[in-house]
Motif scaffolding. Sequence first.
Motif, mmCIF file in Angstrom:
data_model
loop_
_atom_site.group_PDB
_atom_site.id
_atom_site.type_symbol
_atom_site.label_atom_id
_atom_site.label_comp_id
_atom_site.label_asym_id
_atom_site.label_seq_id
_atom_site.Cartn_x
_atom_site.Cartn_y
_atom_site.Cartn_z
ATOM 1 N N ARG A 153 -13.694 4.887 22.029
ATOM 2 C CA ARG A 153 -14.496 5.783 22.365
ATOM 3 C C ARG A 153 -14.224 7.045 22.981
ATOM 4 N NH1 ARG A 153 -14.703 0.532 23.846
ATOM 5 N NH2 ARG A 153 -16.373 -0.389 24.949
ATOM 6 N N ASP A 154 -13.069 7.715 22.770
ATOM 7 C CA ASP A 154 -12.840 8.951 22.852
ATOM 8 C C ASP A 154 -12.516 9.986 21.788
ATOM 9 O OD1 ASP A 154 -10.782 11.252 23.445
ATOM 10 O OD2 ASP A 154 -9.114 9.584 24.399
ATOM 11 N N PRO A 155 -13.335 11.201 21.396
ATOM 12 C CA PRO A 155 -13.451 11.351 20.569
ATOM 13 C C PRO A 155 -12.148 12.694 20.280
ATOM 14 C CG PRO A 155 -14.946 12.344 22.430
ATOM 15 C CD PRO A 155 -13.656 11.807 22.731
ATOM 16 N N ALA A 156 -11.250 11.714 20.076
ATOM 17 C CA ALA A 156 -9.697 12.414 20.158
ATOM 18 C C ALA A 156 -8.622 11.975 19.533
ATOM 19 C CB ALA A 156 -9.022 13.216 21.038
ATOM 20 N N TRP A 157 -9.507 10.585 19.263
ATOM 21 C CA TRP A 157 -9.488 9.670 18.610
ATOM 22 C C TRP A 157 -9.391 9.653 17.478
ATOM 23 C CZ3 TRP A 157 -11.083 6.447 15.007
ATOM 24 C CH2 TRP A 157 -10.856 4.734 14.410
ATOM 25 N N ALA A 158 -10.213 10.432 16.714
ATOM 26 C CA ALA A 158 -10.714 10.236 15.281
ATOM 27 C C ALA A 158 -9.759 11.742 14.402
ATOM 28 C CB ALA A 158 -12.226 10.578 15.917
ATOM 29 N N GLU A 159 -9.130 12.793 15.279
ATOM 30 C CA GLU A 159 -9.072 13.294 14.805
ATOM 31 C C GLU A 159 -8.302 13.692 14.000
ATOM 32 O OE1 GLU A 159 -9.826 16.849 15.875
ATOM 33 O OE2 GLU A 159 -11.210 15.982 16.929
ATOM 34 N N MET A 187 -18.354 5.265 17.201
ATOM 35 C CA MET A 187 -18.727 6.361 16.884
ATOM 36 C C MET A 187 -19.864 6.864 15.510
ATOM 37 S SD MET A 187 -14.485 7.721 16.704
ATOM 38 C CE MET A 187 -14.111 8.860 17.856
ATOM 39 N N GLN A 188 -20.187 7.782 15.265
ATOM 40 C CA GLN A 188 -20.793 7.974 14.126
ATOM 41 C C GLN A 188 -20.068 8.953 13.443
ATOM 42 O OE1 GLN A 188 -23.769 5.902 13.870
ATOM 43 N NE2 GLN A 188 -23.344 5.001 15.565
ATOM 44 N N LYS A 198 -10.374 13.088 11.360
ATOM 45 C CA LYS A 198 -10.901 14.721 10.403
ATOM 46 C C LYS A 198 -10.018 15.254 9.640
ATOM 47 C CE LYS A 198 -13.948 14.751 14.242
ATOM 48 N NZ LYS A 198 -14.928 15.684 15.085
ATOM 49 N N GLY A 217 -12.949 3.460 14.849
ATOM 50 C CA GLY A 217 -13.877 3.821 16.053
ATOM 51 C C GLY A 217 -13.122 4.131 17.528
ATOM 52 N N PHE A 219 -17.587 5.532 10.497
ATOM 53 C CA PHE A 219 -16.473 4.090 11.567
ATOM 54 C C PHE A 219 -17.308 3.147 11.357
ATOM 55 C CE2 PHE A 219 -16.130 9.146 12.579
ATOM 56 C CZ PHE A 219 -14.986 8.750 13.177
#
Length: 124
Positions: A14-20, A46-47, A23, A12, A42
């Motif tokens: 803070r930057d949402p792009a990290w999860a790409e 993140m959730q 995904k 996880g 995570f």
Amino acid sequence: MADRAIVLFAHGARDPAWAEPFKRIKCLLQARQPGIAVELAFLEIMQPSLADAIATLARAGHASIAIAPLFMAQGGHLKNDLPKILDEIRARHHGVELKLLPAVGDVEPVLDAIAGWLVGAMAR
């Protein structure tokens, strides 16, 4: 295969792009194994959390869930935090078998694929 499920477990950020990339792994796995339920979870920030992802799968009737840590090494999170989290989850979901897979960084074919990619990248 309809009863099979897996949770891809990542740190996880803070930057949402990290999860790409995670995904993308989820989508690739679903495309290759459409009969397997796949959730992404995570450790922090993140959730959904691992507990929430497993609860979702358990509510859907999955009695056997694999957890795939998408970590490169067995650091403190996998050695210390994850066992505690899994104990708490097992206490809430008595009928669910949780199978912990090795961290991806401990899997020889993954390391071999990375080394092969690096060899190719250096040749360019």
